[in-house]
Design a protein around this motif. Structure first.
Motif: not given
Ligand SMILES: Nc1ncnc2c1ncn2[C@@H]1O[C@H](COP(=O)(O)OP(=O)(O)OP(=O)(O)O)[C@@H](O)[C@H]1O
Ligand SMILES: Cc1ncc(C[n+]2csc(CCO)c2C)c(N)n1
Length: 257
Positions: A82, A84, A104
């Protein structure tokens, strides 16, 4: 009072199994020099996140740690699960590279009140249903040695998520919180850490702190900024114990091998 045990086993090549339930590690990479032992932290972690510009560090600096290998091979091998943050620091080529590999991406550019590290903590705590959180420990790489506002924000995250085990790590030292709700046993991995250490009463003074296992032990001693704080202390052996009426930061040097 309940006992909390601490051990920096994640600094060892293999984590010893001691009969207790094993720790689940998560790794967050920040936008600051990648510690040289990051590949070890990566190996131990079950989920790996980059906080916004931390992805640039992974992309740029991981190949430097494997200088005899092809940079592209290294980058493909170290793919974060991820990325973020508010996405104002990650370069577009880096974002494109990891997106194509299947990382992601969680864009929270609308939130300008919490740091990218804070956003990553929330993700690990709230959006990783498959992660066993019964004995979770979050390793934060690149948390120290840069801008003081960022370092302070990183320390604040220890207090924001005070019931989660979080360890801030740089090339030189690690820091974690010792909550006042517990007494603490810290097992020293002397091949990888020490002997220099400190106990810092950030946030509020401590009226009484008692330790064992340090060259300069505290014995119901008061600590506060403007008075005594324990810096340049030395661990004497395998185990340090700490009990305090205040939350304290524990810090210990990391050895250059
Ligand atoms: N110099 C630094 N020292 C310590 N930690 C840092 C430093 N720079 C960034 N970080 C950490 O890495 C995370 C991601 O960094 P990034 O540069 O993407 O943040 P940012 O909020 O865009 O920074 P800026 O304040 O420069 O806009 C930050 O939330 C912070 O936890
Ligand atoms: C009092 C106050 N000070 C600073 C900021 C700015 N800020 C804090 S976290 C963050 C996001 C960083 O990625 C930004 C811009 C704020 N909102 N409130």
């Amino acid at each position: 009072m309940e006992l909390m045990r601490h051990s920096s086993s994640f600094l060892l090549p293999t984590i010893p199994t001691d009969g207790r339930s094993s720790t689940t590690y998560a790794l967050v990479i920040l936008n600051q020099n990648l510690p040289r032992f990051t590949p070890l932290l990566w190996k131990h972690a079950q989920v790996r996140l980059c906080a916004d510009g931390g992805a640039n560090r992974l992309y740029d600096e991981m190949p430097e740690l494997f200088c005899s290998e092809d940079a592209l091979d290294v980058r493909r091998r170290y793919k974060p699960d991820v990325i973020k943050g508010d996405m104002d620091s990650i370069r577009s080529e880096v974002l494109d590279f990891y997106t194509t590999l299947g990382t992601k991406v969680v864009d929270e550019s609308h939130d300008q009140d919490t740091t990218d590290l804070h956003k990553c903590m929330s993700y690990i705590c709230d959006f990783t249903p498959d992660l066993d959180k019964s004995n979770l420990c979050i390793l934060v790489a690149g948390a120290l040695g840069g801008r003081f506002d960022h370092e302070s924000g990183n320390l604040n995250v220890l207090y924001n998520f005070s019931t989660t085990r979080i360890i801030l790590i740089s090339d030189d030292c690690l820091i974690h919180l010792l909550p006042k709700t517990h007494s603490h046993e810290i097992y020293i991995q002397s091949s990888a850490e020490g002997p220099h250490c400190g106990l810092i009463p950030i946030g509020m003074p401590s009226k009484r702190t008692t330790t064992t296992g340090l060259k300069w032990d505290l014995n119901d001693t008061e600590m506060k900024f403007g008075g005594l704080i324990s810096t340049s202390n030395i661990v004497k052996g395998e185990k340090v114990t700490v009990q305090s009426d205040s939350d304290l930061l524990w810090t210990i040097s990391i050895k250059k091998l």
